[in-house]
Design an enzyme around this catalytic site. Sequence first.
Site, PDB file in Angstrom:
ATOM      1  N   MET A   1      14.825  10.950  14.202  1.00  0.00           N
ATOM      2  CA  MET A   1      15.505  12.061  14.161  1.00  0.00           C
ATOM      3  C   MET A   1      16.201  12.536  15.244  1.00  0.00           C
ATOM      4  O   MET A   1      15.795  12.466  16.380  1.00  0.00           O
ATOM      5  CB  MET A   1      14.674  13.152  13.490  1.00  0.00           C
ATOM      6  CG  MET A   1      13.984  12.742  12.449  1.00  0.00           C
ATOM      7  SD  MET A   1      13.090  14.215  11.555  1.00  0.00           S
ATOM      8  CE  MET A   1      12.020  14.669  12.819  1.00  0.00           C
TER       9      MET A   1
ATOM     10  N   ARG B   1       6.553  26.899  10.743  1.00  0.00           N
ATOM     11  CA  ARG B   1       6.118  26.664  12.003  1.00  0.00           C
ATOM     12  C   ARG B   1       6.200  27.509  13.038  1.00  0.00           C
ATOM     13  O   ARG B   1       6.919  28.505  13.115  1.00  0.00           O
ATOM     14  CB  ARG B   1       6.905  25.438  12.530  1.00  0.00           C
ATOM     15  CG  ARG B   1       8.196  25.324  12.409  1.00  0.00           C
ATOM     16  CD  ARG B   1       9.024  23.969  12.478  1.00  0.00           C
ATOM     17  NE  ARG B   1       8.297  22.839  12.746  1.00  0.00           N
ATOM     18  CZ  ARG B   1       8.416  21.811  11.681  1.00  0.00           C
ATOM     19  NH1 ARG B   1       8.781  21.994  10.565  1.00  0.00           N
ATOM     20  NH2 ARG B   1       7.507  20.705  11.862  1.00  0.00           N
TER      21      ARG B   1
ATOM     22  N   ASP C   1      33.353  68.250  26.359  1.00  0.00           N
ATOM     23  CA  ASP C   1      34.307  68.863  25.412  1.00  0.00           C
ATOM     24  C   ASP C   1      33.686  70.223  24.912  1.00  0.00           C
ATOM     25  O   ASP C   1      34.334  71.200  24.691  1.00  0.00           O
ATOM     26  CB  ASP C   1      34.312  67.968  24.019  1.00  0.00           C
ATOM     27  CG  ASP C   1      35.217  68.421  22.951  1.00  0.00           C
ATOM     28  OD1 ASP C   1      36.328  68.780  23.147  1.00  0.00           O
ATOM     29  OD2 ASP C   1      34.298  68.767  21.861  1.00  0.00           O
TER      30      ASP C   1
HETATM   31  N1  LIG Z   1      12.118  17.004   7.619  1.00  0.00           N
HETATM   32  C1  LIG Z   1      11.148  17.404   8.196  1.00  0.00           C
HETATM   33  N2  LIG Z   1      10.236  16.770   8.778  1.00  0.00           N
HETATM   34  C2  LIG Z   1       9.093  16.826   9.260  1.00  0.00           C
HETATM   35  C3  LIG Z   1       8.709  18.278   9.017  1.00  0.00           C
HETATM   36  N3  LIG Z   1       7.493  18.298   9.580  1.00  0.00           N
HETATM   37  C4  LIG Z   1       7.418  16.952  10.018  1.00  0.00           C
HETATM   38  N4  LIG Z   1       8.077  16.346   9.739  1.00  0.00           N
HETATM   39  C5  LIG Z   1       8.497  14.825  10.130  1.00  0.00           C
HETATM   40  O1  LIG Z   1       7.006  14.235   9.816  1.00  0.00           O
HETATM   41  C6  LIG Z   1       6.858  13.487  10.903  1.00  0.00           C
HETATM   42  C7  LIG Z   1       5.087  13.300  10.993  1.00  0.00           C
HETATM   43  O2  LIG Z   1       4.942  14.761  11.287  1.00  0.00           O
HETATM   44  P1  LIG Z   1       3.244  15.415  11.261  1.00  0.00           P
HETATM   45  O3  LIG Z   1       3.054  16.155  12.470  1.00  0.00           O
HETATM   46  O4  LIG Z   1       2.429  13.872  11.298  1.00  0.00           O
HETATM   47  O5  LIG Z   1       3.062  16.194  10.080  1.00  0.00           O
HETATM   48  P2  LIG Z   1       3.371  15.646   8.343  1.00  0.00           P
HETATM   49  O6  LIG Z   1       3.402  14.348   8.241  1.00  0.00           O
HETATM   50  O7  LIG Z   1       4.146  16.680   7.952  1.00  0.00           O
HETATM   51  O8  LIG Z   1       1.815  16.157   8.177  1.00  0.00           O
HETATM   52  P3  LIG Z   1       0.876  15.843   6.658  1.00  0.00           P
HETATM   53  O9  LIG Z   1       1.837  15.511   5.672  1.00  0.00           O
HETATM   54  O10 LIG Z   1       0.157  16.987   6.707  1.00  0.00           O
HETATM   55  O11 LIG Z   1       0.103  14.754   6.812  1.00  0.00           O
HETATM   56  C8  LIG Z   1       7.602  14.133  12.152  1.00  0.00           C
HETATM   57  O12 LIG Z   1       7.546  13.406  12.901  1.00  0.00           O
HETATM   58  C9  LIG Z   1       8.666  14.527  11.434  1.00  0.00           C
HETATM   59  O13 LIG Z   1       9.458  13.232  11.433  1.00  0.00           O
HETATM   60  C10 LIG Z   1       9.724  19.082   8.454  1.00  0.00           C
HETATM   61  O14 LIG Z   1       9.116  20.540   8.299  1.00  0.00           O
HETATM   62  N5  LIG Z   1      10.753  18.841   8.003  1.00  0.00           N
HETATM   63  C1  LIG Z   2       6.348  15.956  18.763  1.00  0.00           C
HETATM   64  S1  LIG Z   2       4.963  15.161  18.350  1.00  0.00           S
HETATM   65  C2  LIG Z   2       3.701  16.087  18.737  1.00  0.00           C
HETATM   66  C3  LIG Z   2       2.268  15.609  18.504  1.00  0.00           C
HETATM   67  C4  LIG Z   2       1.672  14.473  19.462  1.00  0.00           C
HETATM   68  N1  LIG Z   2       2.055  14.562  20.941  1.00  0.00           N
HETATM   69  C5  LIG Z   2       2.319  13.104  18.643  1.00  0.00           C
HETATM   70  O1  LIG Z   2       2.844  12.507  19.492  1.00  0.00           O
HETATM   71  O2  LIG Z   2       1.720  12.988  17.782  1.00  0.00           O
HETATM   72  C6  LIG Z   2       4.574  14.996  16.454  1.00  0.00           C
HETATM   73  C7  LIG Z   2       5.424  13.994  15.908  1.00  0.00           C
HETATM   74  O3  LIG Z   2       6.875  14.053  15.922  1.00  0.00           O
HETATM   75  C8  LIG Z   2       7.208  12.804  16.204  1.00  0.00           C
HETATM   76  N2  LIG Z   2       8.723  12.806  16.591  1.00  0.00           N
HETATM   77  C9  LIG Z   2       9.021  13.179  17.649  1.00  0.00           C
HETATM   78  N3  LIG Z   2      10.327  12.877  18.074  1.00  0.00           N
HETATM   79  C10 LIG Z   2      10.892  12.300  17.021  1.00  0.00           C
HETATM   80  C11 LIG Z   2      11.899  11.951  16.617  1.00  0.00           C
HETATM   81  N4  LIG Z   2      13.158  12.149  17.411  1.00  0.00           N
HETATM   82  N5  LIG Z   2      12.315  11.521  15.195  1.00  0.00           N
HETATM   83  C12 LIG Z   2      11.456  11.422  14.516  1.00  0.00           C
HETATM   84  N6  LIG Z   2      10.025  11.786  14.680  1.00  0.00           N
HETATM   85  C13 LIG Z   2       9.683  12.089  15.843  1.00  0.00           C
HETATM   86  C14 LIG Z   2       6.045  11.936  16.895  1.00  0.00           C
HETATM   87  O4  LIG Z   2       6.297  10.691  16.443  1.00  0.00           O
HETATM   88  C15 LIG Z   2       5.088  12.665  16.293  1.00  0.00           C
HETATM   89  O5  LIG Z   2       4.674  11.902  15.193  1.00  0.00           O
HETATM   90  S1  SF4 Z   3      11.508  22.445   7.264  1.00  0.00           S
HETATM   91 FE1  SF4 Z   3      11.542  22.003   5.107  1.00  0.00          FE
HETATM   92  S2  SF4 Z   3      13.596  22.721   4.668  1.00  0.00           S
HETATM   93 FE2  SF4 Z   3      13.647  22.211   6.808  1.00  0.00          FE
HETATM   94  S3  SF4 Z   3      14.076  20.451   7.081  1.00  0.00           S
HETATM   95 FE3  SF4 Z   3      12.096  20.049   7.060  1.00  0.00          FE
HETATM   96  S4  SF4 Z   3      11.522  20.032   4.912  1.00  0.00           S
HETATM   97 FE4  SF4 Z   3      13.777  20.620   4.965  1.00  0.00          FE
END
Ligand SMILES: Nc1nc2c(ncn2[C@@H]2O[C@H](COP(=O)(O)OP(=O)(O)OP(=O)(O)O)[C@@H](O)[C@H]2O)c(=O)[nH]1
Ligand SMILES: C[S@@+](CC[C@H](N)C(=O)[O-])C[C@H]1O[C@@H](n2cnc3c(N)ncnc32)[C@H](O)[C@@H]1O
Ligand code: SF4
Length: 564
Positions: A233, A304, A534
């Site tokens: 991303m 968040r 004024d």
């Molecule tokens: N589009 C989107 N991607 C997210 C969001 N939160 C996490 N991600 C994606 O999910 C990846 C993994 O994040 P994690 O911190 O492991 O959380 P997660 O997969 O949402 O967690 P669980 O579903 O609870 O296991 C991140 O790197 C993002 O690519 C979100 O709110 N929106």
């Molecule tokens: C920002 S990190 C924070 C938590 C912890 N330091 C870790 O690496 O798991 C949370 C998640 O975001 C993902 N992440 C960070 N930059 C990203 C990107 N550009 N695209 C997709 N996922 C990303 C990481 O791989 C990680 O799984």
């Molecule tokens: S936080 Fe929710 S609405 Fe925003 S990009 Fe992630 S999944 Fe989509």
Amino acid sequence: MNCSISKRNKCAHFFFSSVAKQNFFAHAGKIRLCSQLTSEQLYDSFGRKHDYLRISLTEKCNFRCLYCMPEEGVQLTPAPNILTSDEVFRLSSLFVRHFGINKIRLTGGEPFVRKDLREIVENLSSLKHYGLKTIALTTNGAVLKHRALEIRKAGVNAVNISLDTLVPAKFEFITRRKGWSNVMHGIRAALDAGFDHVKINCVVMKGLNDDELCDFVSLTEHSPLDVRFIEYMPFDGNKWNFKRMVPFIEMLMIIRKVYPNVEKMKDEKFNKTSKPYQVPGFAGQIGFITSMTKNFCGACNRLRITADGNLKVCLFGREEVSLRDLLRSQCSTDSIKSVIKQALKKKKKQHDGATQIAQSPNRPMILIGKVLSLAIYEQSFLLSIALILSSRTKLTAKRTYSTQNTEDLSHINPKTGKVQMVDISHKTATQRVAIAKGRIYLGTKICELIERKEATKGDVITTAKIAGIMAAKNTCSLIPLCHQIALSNVHIEIEIDHKSQEAIISARVSTLSSTGVEMEALTAVSVTTLTIYDMCKAVSKNMIIKEIKLQSKSGGKSGDVHYD
Ligand SMILES: Nc1nc2c(ncn2[C@@H]2O[C@H](COP(=O)(O)OP(=O)(O)OP(=O)(O)O)[C@@H](O)[C@H]2O)c(=O)[nH]1
Ligand SMILES: C[S@@+](CC[C@H](N)C(=O)[O-])C[C@H]1O[C@@H](n2cnc3c(N)ncnc32)[C@H](O)[C@@H]1O
Ligand code: SF4
Ligand code: SF4
């Protein structure tokens, strides 16, 4: 496609001895009657219920992953502005007890960098009596081999561990740090500690680790791991490029060449981030996080909080509101709740498409603080492309986080040279106050008439104060490029100084907003002074309006500033 069988077997063996001890530290015996206060649920305007809160505990990290953070690190928010463990607890408690949040994920930066991580988890665990079901943690796994059991005991139910390669040298290239084997041991320690889920996060990048997809799938053969492949991303400064992103469909095709029978699992949970698949007979599963090609916003249930205490209702959204400031200014729970609900009402149906996301500024994934200006974003993006194109030249993109040079005229567009209203939609709403002062020379006679309330037009002080308050509220109609700001309060003081024969006027204006209220304070003083003129001009026109100036402002990017 290049799937190394020997590497696959080696890694599968690595986890073979691991036994996931489910519910090892189940709290069942400890949990008392659930005394949930919740009367309200958090719904956005699209009817999505929000019951999952992600809290970033820090902006710091011991790794420097290419896709997440620039090599030189990021400019950190000053430590006093980061949420304390007590504030993390108070906000969590509000969300759990008043809004029915049942899952909290701790993330970062790297959560283990925080020395008080265990204390934070233990505090959050107490919220399990109030309806919190899951405390989850996302980590890079660097210290997990020593700390998995400790945090499991403290109350963490599930861990997600980042691992983008099974090749140690590549690990060093991607994370810019050594430590692949520590992470591998950390994963095993997590499996042994008996978390409910152990998930692996693998960000897939073309030409870097897309040749390892099947090796990762093989990790799930004997271990109850959930390996999730994440579409790369774009975030500020992470060198994102369309050509580097591997779409989900392409990943699936690569995996199907080696595992033709891999099949889609039934989504056991509606609002999962990942699309789950499994090779029949394997102990674990795989999944795809398809934020870029197939968004999962329709079922979004997440909110968040950034490390500096801003509520962000969408990962890709630019609006943030500072809950930290509300806490620190002793706002009532009801006021904080109402700010949260208002913010959620503004949540969009879904995030923009990939192209728009790549073109709009957002925090770097690691940060939760400053938003880059588009110009700086473009600059770093161009530098990124240069870096990718030139493998021999080592460029370092120096980051700067100031949104604009303070010497620039922000109302002049630097590209077109034309007058503009400054776009503040990406700025954080914080508590802001501005105080302006001014003086008007009246002469002895008017001073006395005012004090005796004998001016022919009536009570000068009250009328002038009301005029000042109304003027503050109307500043945006008077000053062409001023924003409309909802003011929380305008307070005007008028003091008669007999020695200098002047009236001294001060206006204090406050707001919870994304921009400052100094223009409102200055307008209030100006119009108060003009009204005094004024009201008294029938007596003498010899009055002199003097020295209207901003005395101080607080809140926002610049913090507290006094002007002499
Ligand atoms: N589009 C989107 N991607 C997210 C969001 N939160 C996490 N991600 C994606 O999910 C990846 C993994 O994040 P994690 O911190 O492991 O959380 P997660 O997969 O949402 O967690 P669980 O579903 O609870 O296991 C991140 O790197 C993002 O690519 C979100 O709110 N929106
Ligand atoms: C920002 S990190 C924070 C938590 C912890 N330091 C870790 O690496 O798991 C949370 C998640 O975001 C993902 N992440 C960070 N930059 C990203 C990107 N550009 N695209 C997709 N996922 C990303 C990481 O791989 C990680 O799984
Ligand atoms: S936080 Fe929710 S609405 Fe925003 S990009 Fe992630 S999944 Fe989509
Ligand atoms: S992905 Fe996690 S480990 Fe990597 S730099 Fe970002 S915060 Fe650190």
